[in-house]
Design a protein around this motif. Structure first.
Motif, PDB file in Angstrom:
ATOM      1  N   PRO A 115       0.833  -1.220   0.000  1.00 38.75           N
ATOM      2  CA  PRO A 115       0.000   0.000   0.000  1.00 38.75           C
ATOM      3  C   PRO A 115       0.858   1.257   0.000  1.00 38.75           C
ATOM      4  CG  PRO A 115      -0.803  -1.583   1.633  1.00 38.75           C
ATOM      5  CD  PRO A 115       0.525  -2.097   1.148  1.00 38.75           C
ATOM      6  N   GLU A 116       0.337   2.315  -0.605  1.00 33.15           N
ATOM      7  CA  GLU A 116       1.061   3.561  -0.726  1.00 33.15           C
ATOM      8  C   GLU A 116       0.657   4.524   0.384  1.00 33.15           C
ATOM      9  OE1 GLU A 116       0.625   5.144  -4.608  1.00 33.15           O
ATOM     10  OE2 GLU A 116       1.032   3.232  -5.618  1.00 33.15           O
ATOM     11  N   SER A 117       1.585   5.419   0.735  1.00 33.36           N
ATOM     12  CA  SER A 117       1.349   6.329   1.858  1.00 33.36           C
ATOM     13  C   SER A 117       0.553   7.565   1.472  1.00 33.36           C
ATOM     14  CB  SER A 117       2.690   6.760   2.452  1.00 33.36           C
ATOM     15  OG  SER A 117       3.458   7.444   1.486  1.00 33.36           O
ATOM     16  N   PHE A 173      -6.119  18.990   8.711  1.00 36.16           N
ATOM     17  CA  PHE A 173      -6.379  18.477   7.370  1.00 36.16           C
ATOM     18  C   PHE A 173      -6.559  16.962   7.430  1.00 36.16           C
ATOM     19  CE2 PHE A 173      -3.614  22.189   6.983  1.00 36.16           C
ATOM     20  CZ  PHE A 173      -4.407  23.017   6.208  1.00 36.16           C
ATOM     21  N   PRO A 174      -7.342  16.405   6.507  1.00 40.91           N
ATOM     22  CA  PRO A 174      -7.488  14.940   6.469  1.00 40.91           C
ATOM     23  C   PRO A 174      -6.200  14.279   6.002  1.00 40.91           C
ATOM     24  CG  PRO A 174      -8.620  15.953   4.610  1.00 40.91           C
ATOM     25  CD  PRO A 174      -8.175  17.080   5.497  1.00 40.91           C
ATOM     26  N   ILE A 175      -5.948  13.106   6.543  1.00 45.08           N
ATOM     27  CA  ILE A 175      -4.759  12.330   6.198  1.00 45.08           C
ATOM     28  C   ILE A 175      -5.208  11.066   5.465  1.00 45.08           C
ATOM     29  CG2 ILE A 175      -2.724  11.140   7.065  1.00 45.08           C
ATOM     30  CD1 ILE A 175      -2.646  14.184   7.358  1.00 45.08           C
ATOM     31  N   PHE A 176      -4.760  10.930   4.225  1.00 47.15           N
ATOM     32  CA  PHE A 176      -5.037   9.746   3.423  1.00 47.15           C
ATOM     33  C   PHE A 176      -3.818   8.829   3.476  1.00 47.15           C
ATOM     34  CE2 PHE A 176      -7.644  13.136   1.803  1.00 47.15           C
ATOM     35  CZ  PHE A 176      -8.853  12.532   1.502  1.00 47.15           C
ATOM     36  N   SER A 177      -4.063   7.542   3.597  1.00 45.75           N
ATOM     37  CA  SER A 177      -2.956   6.587   3.698  1.00 45.75           C
ATOM     38  C   SER A 177      -3.446   5.204   3.265  1.00 45.75           C
ATOM     39  CB  SER A 177      -2.412   6.537   5.138  1.00 45.75           C
ATOM     40  OG  SER A 177      -3.422   6.105   6.040  1.00 45.75           O
ATOM     41  N   ASN A 178      -2.479   4.309   3.163  1.00 40.88           N
ATOM     42  CA  ASN A 178      -2.771   2.886   2.907  1.00 40.88           C
ATOM     43  C   ASN A 178      -3.623   2.709   1.654  1.00 40.88           C
ATOM     44  OD1 ASN A 178      -2.612   0.137   3.439  1.00 40.88           O
ATOM     45  ND2 ASN A 178      -4.450   0.136   4.728  1.00 40.88           N
TER      46      ASN A 178
END
Length: 415
Positions: A115-117, A173-178
């Motif tokens: 998965p990408e960060s 801010f929202p954090i997108f991950s995985n």
């Protein structure tokens, strides 16, 4: 013989006693309603979140079972009806670019790819949100839109005008991950959990790629309003109850799913992007309420439960699977109507200046452009290559003209 009248039975309770008993029963019912309905202790947030997650999961499983049952029914009809089977099986060849071929050409292995960060994506989203918040500080458009939406035609008669008293767009801010890519079928269901991916399964019609990423936001996004509850019976404005309500989103975490659906020129359908949230999300609110004008009731638990339940229902009915939001994408091919600059810019310059002067400037610009094009076509030894097309790696004698000279000094000058 004289008639003997029967003795009249006296009522056990007098009118006054019955009235008192009735009033006491009403007071007890009202006290029980206030104690258990208004001031009752709400369940813990963990219990409420668990109950809602169970309901959402059961709804998702029921949707998947209905889809699988419909597929089995269609497959049985194909077996029993050969003509129908022939119609659906004998199709044109699959398109040259399928889901499996896209994964192969982009070297993406579903089973082993990590998965990408999405750190770069978080930075872009943060810049966009920061600009949106900055624009909201200098413009009242968002307040006007909210007031117009809250006081629309659907506002009931027992509500007075709704005024926005506080609006906070947050600071974090929202954090997108995985982020990971998952092939799904035409109904949005994965081809199999825990099984090795087979590219042949993704070649059938309707299969697409789905990007799933985790989203986490811890902030304080607040909207506060105030209004009045109007009692219009038995006559209009018989009573008025001021109400103030503030709703804050303090935490959101979930899984965002994004898919791309190709266009269908035969049905005149454009390309679409759909997004939805999986049913394992967590959405926490902080709700403050104030009732009355003189003797006020503050933070009534039941009001907070009703508002929170309504907000969760609103979110579930719009963008939680199996429901999704669909966005039509414009045509990506260049079009004349989307072209900006060039002759239009020159025309604007001509109109902004005087007619004679504008024409002379336009001629000079066109003449200069013609000379540059001719110079690029014929080339020349004295032309300096400014464009990346004509740049080349400098040789040693070009980079250092003289043995004892510094880079950038004139040839023949003193070291």
């Amino acid at each position: 013989m004289a008639d003997i009248c029967p003795a009249r039975s006296e009522p056990t309770l007098s009118f006054t006693q019955g009235l008192i008993l009735g009033q006491l029963s009403v007071v007890l019912l009202l006290a029980a309603f206030i104690k258990f309905f208004i001031f009752g202790d709400p369940p813990s947030p963990e219990v409420v979140a668990s109950i809602r997650a169970t309901d959402r999961r059961s709804r998702t499983l029921a949707h998947k079972k209905s889809i699988l049952g419909l597929r089995e029914t269609n497959a049985l009809q194909l077996v029993q009806n050969p003509a129908l089977n022939k119609k659906h099986v004998l199709r044109p060849g699959p398109p040259t670019l399928t889901t499996g071929s896209i994964l192969s050409k982009t070297y993406y292995k579903v089973d082993s790819h990590q998965p990408e960060s999405l750190d770069w994506f978080n930075v872009l989203i943060a810049q966009t949100i920061a600009q949106f918040r900055s624009d909201a500080q200098h413009d009242d458009a968002i307040l006007s839109s909210l007031s117009k939406a809250l006081n629309g035609t659907a506002r009931p008669d027992f509500l007075d005008e709704i005024k926005v008293t506080e609006l906070s767009l947050g600071e974090d801010f929202p954090i997108f991950s995985n982020c990971r890519i998952i092939p799904v079928d035409e109904d949005g269901l994965s081809f199999g959990t825990g099984k090795a991916f087979d590219a042949n399964m993704a070649t059938r019609e309707g299969a697409r790629l789905q990007a799933r990423m985790d989203v986490d936001l811890s902030d304080m996004i607040t909207l506060a309003v105030e209004t009045k509850l109007l009692l219009n019976y038995p006559k209009r404005l018989s009573a008025v109850l001021p109400v103030a309500l503030a709703v804050s989103v303090v935490r959101f975490s979930g899984t965002l799913s994004i898919s791309f659906i190709p266009s269908n020129p035969s049905n005149n359908e454009p390309a679409k992007m759909i997004f939805t949230f999986l049913d394992d999300y967590r959405l926490d609110f902080s709700i403050r309420s104030l009732l009355g004008s003189r003797s006020r009731l503050q933070d009534v638990p039941k009001i907070a439960q009703l508002v929170e339940s309504r907000l969760h229902r609103w979110f579930d009915e719009r963008c939680v699977e199996p429901r999704f939001q669909e966005i039509a994408l414009p045509n990506m091919w260049p079009r004349k109507k989307n072209t900006r600059g060039g002759d239009e810019t020159i025309s604007d310059v001509e109109r902004s200046m005087s007619k004679a002067k504008g024409v002379d400037i336009a001629k000079d610009v066109r003449e200069e452009a013609r000379k540059e094009i001719e110079a690029e076509a014929h080339g020349g030894a004295d032309r300096v290559p400014d464009s990346l097309r004509y740049r080349h790696r400098p040789r040693a004698e070009e980079e250092f003209p003289g043995a004892g000279s510094m880079p950038g000094s004139m040839p023949g000058s003193m070291p």
